[in-house]
Design a protein around this motif. Sequence first.
Motif, PDB file in Angstrom:
ATOM      1  N   ASP A   1      32.312  50.006  66.613  1.00 55.29           N
ATOM      2  CA  ASP A   1      30.860  49.855  66.650  1.00 55.29           C
ATOM      3  C   ASP A   1      30.249  50.368  67.950  1.00 55.29           C
ATOM      4  OD1 ASP A   1      32.029  47.939  68.202  1.00 55.29           O
ATOM      5  OD2 ASP A   1      30.781  46.271  67.524  1.00 55.29           O
TER       6      ASP A   1
ATOM      7  N   ALA B   1      38.319  45.501  61.957  1.00 54.65           N
ATOM      8  CA  ALA B   1      37.007  45.146  61.423  1.00 54.65           C
ATOM      9  C   ALA B   1      36.973  43.705  60.917  1.00 54.65           C
ATOM     10  CB  ALA B   1      36.620  46.115  60.301  1.00 54.65           C
TER      11      ALA B   1
ATOM     12  N   HIS C   1      39.695  41.461  64.397  1.00 58.93           N
ATOM     13  CA  HIS C   1      39.268  41.584  65.804  1.00 58.93           C
ATOM     14  C   HIS C   1      40.419  41.365  66.787  1.00 58.93           C
ATOM     15  CE1 HIS C   1      34.816  42.047  65.649  1.00 58.93           C
ATOM     16  NE2 HIS C   1      35.044  41.651  64.409  1.00 58.93           N
TER      17      HIS C   1
END
Length: 394
Positions: free
Chosen positions: A89, A139, A142
């Motif tokens: 991200d 995803a 983590h």
Amino acid sequence: MIVRRRAVTAVSAVSALLLAAGCSAGGGNTPRSGNSVSSSGSAPGASAPGSSASGQGAEQTPPATGSVRVVRTVAADLKSPWGLAPLPDGGLLVSDRDGGTITRIDDKSGRKTLLGTVPGVSAAGEGGLLGIALSPDYASDHLVYAYFTTDSDNRIARMLYDTKKPAGEQLGAPNTVFKGIPKGMIHNGGRIAFGPDRMLYAGTGESGDRGLSQDRKSLGGKILRMTPEGEPAPGNPFGNSVVYSYGHRNVQGLAWDDKQRLFASEFGQDTWDEVNAIKPSDNYGWPVAEGKSSDTRFHNPIAQWHTDEASPSGIAYAEGSLWMAGLRGQRLWRIPLKGTEASAPPQAFLKGSYGRLRTVVSAGGNKLWLTTSNTDGRGKPSKTDDRILELEVS
């Protein structure tokens, strides 16, 4: 002795990878710094057969010469950066070898957020907190994996990266998944990466004990392949063993091309550094052979360098080429590929401009992230700060 925590989860059978890899050697040099420039040069490379010739005739070959442009400095004033892991991200995780910390870097602003210190890290000599990698299921889980040196060994642990703590984002306590890798003041290896098969690969060093490299029962001087839980991966060549290839001196670079073939960089001793195409079960020669050899027992490198030109650490694949960071050589090498062979002589960029170069990873497309390593290899800082650069390559 190998100790593993947690039983292996069910894993589907994995088809054999087409692999290719390389090794190289080096030591510490007095680092130099300079302005952002692009430069080029070339040096002879030595080719060796790859692990598979199938389909190579249909593969596109990149141009013999390429280019590098330094786009910007992403972050500066870093302390002994070693491992680098881009987050899906946005942002980068970077490990501090000597301090044992992991920091998140905002790749737009360069802002640093300290996530935590990995307990038990012993940073003597070339050891410390080394490679880091994200779980293939990052995803959802983590998890961040780290390879580090302790008082007794080198090991791999994983930690939960919690971005929603009331006190701010931070790392949880490490859970050791694999330990028992030999440690030393030198040659601790340290690069880890998840492959296209979702297995965890680790490059190790022989810790200064040459005999370990040819001993398939030892974890030193090897490329290891394991499940995310630290068990021998399905399809490994030596039965119930994590050993994938052997005869290495000190592997610090792992990368796959777009055909899922593995390559590795390796430190030589006094004569030749290497980049190799990795084939499971193959013997890469150390300490009997350094660089190319006429001995048919050993897998020859696809390219080699004198140790003052390279001393390679990290490698990455982009634009049809391998890109290799040189420590003592203080330059970034481009090795254009055709299958598992070098299609043209390696080309050098950034010679002396940023000092020692440690880690290079893909930033997507024709972009790379590159870290400097202007610490002398024994924990003594230089006057030149360390940084992360964004590069555009062709």
